[in-house]
Design an enzyme around this catalytic site. Sequence first.
Site, PDB file in Angstrom:
ATOM      1  N   CYS A 129       6.440   0.418   7.157  1.00  0.00           N
ATOM      2  CA  CYS A 129       6.032   1.550   6.325  1.00  0.00           C
ATOM      3  C   CYS A 129       7.162   1.871   5.360  1.00  0.00           C
ATOM      4  CB  CYS A 129       5.746   2.760   7.226  1.00  0.00           C
ATOM      5  SG  CYS A 129       5.324   4.240   6.305  1.00  0.00           S
ATOM      6  N   LEU A 130       6.834   2.067   4.086  1.00  0.00           N
ATOM      7  CA  LEU A 130       7.876   2.344   3.089  1.00  0.00           C
ATOM      8  C   LEU A 130       8.600   3.663   3.384  1.00  0.00           C
ATOM      9  CD1 LEU A 130       6.148   1.199  -0.226  1.00  0.00           C
ATOM     10  CD2 LEU A 130       7.782  -0.051   1.198  1.00  0.00           C
ATOM     11  N   GLY A 183       0.838  -1.194   0.000  1.00  0.00           N
ATOM     12  CA  GLY A 183       0.000   0.000   0.000  1.00  0.00           C
ATOM     13  C   GLY A 183       0.872   1.243   0.000  1.00  0.00           C
ATOM     14  N   HIS A 186      -3.784   2.083   7.756  1.00  0.00           N
ATOM     15  CA  HIS A 186      -2.434   2.656   7.759  1.00  0.00           C
ATOM     16  C   HIS A 186      -2.363   3.842   6.778  1.00  0.00           C
ATOM     17  CE1 HIS A 186       2.129   2.050   7.833  1.00  0.00           C
ATOM     18  NE2 HIS A 186       1.962   2.836   6.789  1.00  0.00           N
ATOM     19  N   GLU A 187      -2.936   3.673   5.587  1.00  0.00           N
ATOM     20  CA  GLU A 187      -2.874   4.746   4.580  1.00  0.00           C
ATOM     21  C   GLU A 187      -3.778   5.924   4.974  1.00  0.00           C
ATOM     22  OE1 GLU A 187      -0.423   4.107   3.010  1.00  0.00           O
ATOM     23  OE2 GLU A 187      -0.400   1.932   2.847  1.00  0.00           O
ATOM     24  N   GLN A 223       3.176   9.981   0.462  1.00  0.00           N
ATOM     25  CA  GLN A 223       4.473   9.295   0.496  1.00  0.00           C
ATOM     26  C   GLN A 223       5.301   9.522  -0.769  1.00  0.00           C
ATOM     27  OE1 GLN A 223       2.621   5.405   1.948  1.00  0.00           O
ATOM     28  NE2 GLN A 223       4.646   5.355   2.898  1.00  0.00           N
ATOM     29  N   HIS A 231      -1.851   8.023   7.191  1.00  0.00           N
ATOM     30  CA  HIS A 231      -0.942   8.894   6.431  1.00  0.00           C
ATOM     31  C   HIS A 231      -1.673  10.152   5.961  1.00  0.00           C
ATOM     32  CE1 HIS A 231       2.934   6.993   5.982  1.00  0.00           C
ATOM     33  NE2 HIS A 231       2.416   5.833   5.596  1.00  0.00           N
TER      34      HIS A 231
HETATM   35 ZN    ZN Z   1       3.218   3.927   5.617  1.00  0.00          ZN
END
Ligand code: ZN
Length: 174
Positions: free
Chosen positions: A93-94, A45, A135-136, A50, A139
């Site tokens: 998380c990326l 995701g 999670h997104e 991001q 963000h």
């Molecule tokens: Zn993340």
Amino acid sequence: MLRPIVLYPDPRLKLKSKPVTQFTPELRELAADMTETMRRANGIGLAAIQIGEPIRMMVMDVNYDAEDKGESLALFNPEVLNEDGTEAIEEGCLSIPDVREVIERAFKLKVKGQLLDGSEKTFEFEGLLARCVLHEIDHMNGMLFIQKVPAVKRLFLKRQLDELKKSYKEAARL
Ligand code: ZN
């Protein structure tokens, strides 16, 4: 096109993203870029912030498994309608490389959102996919999963985050 991923502690990760109101053809391109960037980084995701776009948009691999990455879903303005049950599993998380923490989130999720053509749709997700959407959405609200780590585990986490802050500063100097 691959886009650079915004890394912790970049201040943009604290921004509250704005709702998407115009469903322009450019969003299709952005969704394709985000999907490519997410897959290259082995994520399931990615939120638009991001890659530095402060809009309420995310992509997610909906049929994720290790063998077949399946179809990617681009979701706009997601809104939680209902949560059910909880599950505590490891999450990453990326934007925060190499940090993984056990986070408790809802196991089942009913969420409303818009698709690339602006049409509204309701989804029900479970487990990893429910976790990913939550999670997104965090963000989009300027929130990172590390803020959900219980106090007792924060000392070790702090060391890892200090390392990331150091490399962020070093990268900025280059
Ligand atoms: Zn993340």
